[in-house]
Design an enzyme around this catalytic site. Structure first.
Site, PDB file in Angstrom:
ATOM      1  N   ASP A 274      -3.236   0.575  10.570  1.00 37.44           N
ATOM      2  CA  ASP A 274      -2.511  -0.178  11.386  1.00 37.44           C
ATOM      3  C   ASP A 274      -3.332  -0.530  12.910  1.00 37.44           C
ATOM      4  OD1 ASP A 274      -0.847  -0.750   9.485  1.00 37.44           O
ATOM      5  OD2 ASP A 274       1.015  -0.289  10.314  1.00 37.44           O
TER       6      ASP A 274
ATOM      7  N   LYS B  94       0.083  -4.784   4.034  1.00 40.53           N
ATOM      8  CA  LYS B  94       1.599  -4.458   3.569  1.00 40.53           C
ATOM      9  C   LYS B  94       2.455  -4.937   4.572  1.00 40.53           C
ATOM     10  CE  LYS B  94       1.170  -0.343   6.833  1.00 40.53           C
ATOM     11  NZ  LYS B  94       2.260  -0.748   7.855  1.00 40.53           N
TER      12      LYS B  94
ATOM     13  N   CYS C 119       4.163   4.686  10.825  1.00 40.41           N
ATOM     14  CA  CYS C 119       3.418   4.266   9.826  1.00 40.41           C
ATOM     15  C   CYS C 119       2.391   5.501   9.303  1.00 40.41           C
ATOM     16  CB  CYS C 119       2.683   3.040   9.948  1.00 40.41           C
ATOM     17  SG  CYS C 119       3.891   1.521   9.950  1.00 40.41           S
TER      18      CYS C 119
END
Ligand code: VGL
Ligand code: ZN
Length: 213
Positions: free
Chosen positions: A15, A115, A164
């Site tokens: 990310d 995602k 995450c």
């Protein structure tokens, strides 16, 4: 843990997107401080296998506080019987804040895995979605991708260390991989989250990996 890699080690870059940078929609503390280091690490071509994740939500995603009237960002609610933190709108598909960070040369990424695109389910980990309405955690396919390439060990870096990145490392272990977290190449949403993160790593056998180790 020292930092030796082999043909069976994969780097997972989580990310690295403008919305998670200072000034972004969901800023991580010092998120910009790791851009150059991750870029440098990729350019060493030290990793035979590199996968990047990209948080990629439709507008109106269930994890956005704006989708739940009367709530505020960073508040927790129950969703399908599980705790769900509500976030500011972030990483909306196709917006500049959702792009892969332009300060990183992504040429070495073999896989870019998006995602969080199910409007009704959040997805922190690169391996599995968060709990869905049936209590399941559907797989993304990342474990199979790694396994078919002979990967046995993953090193995880990126954002956010307490969300995450941590969930990805935990699910890596659950999927049977050895896992390490590259501490200096990650940053948290909440610095106060660092102690619980360290405790979770220790409890689950996830190595804290230092680049200079
Ligand atoms: C993340 C919160 C919501 C992350 C993504 O990348 O850590 N955190 N969506
Ligand atoms: Zn998200």
């Amino acid at each position: 843990m020292s930092f030796a890699t082999s043909e069976r080690t994969a780097l997972l870059v989580v990310d690295m997107q403008p919305d998670f940078m200072p000034g972004g929609a969901l800023a991580c503390h010092e998120g910009d401080a790791i851009v150059a280091g991750i870029d440098r690490l990729l350019r060493t071509r030290r990793f035979r296998h590199v996968a990047a994740t990209q948080d990629w939500h439709p507008a109106g995603h269930v994890s956005f506080a704006s989708s739940h009237p009367g709530t505020q960002p960073f508040q927790q609610i129950a969703l399908y019987g599980q705790p769900q933190t509500l976030w500011p709108d972030h990483c909306v598909q196709g917006t500049p804040g959702a792009a892969l960070h332009p300060g990183i040369d992504w040429s070495m990424a073999d896989l870019i895995l998006r995602k969080g695109s199910d409007p009704h389910v959040d997805s922190y980990s690169g391996f599995r979605e968060n709990h869905d309405r049936h209590g399941a955690r559907p797989a993304t396919g990342l474990a199979g991708w790694l396994r078919e390439r002979g990967v046995e060990e993953v090193l995880v870096c990126g954002l956010a260390r307490d969300v995450c990145v941590l969930w990805t490392a935990q699910d890596a272990v659950a999927a049977g991989f050895r896992a390490g977290l590259l501490w200096e190449l990650s940053r948290p949403v909440t610095p106060a989250g660092d102690e619980p993160t360290r405790a979770a790593l220790a409890a689950q056998g996830i190595a804290l990996v230092h680049l200079d180790g």
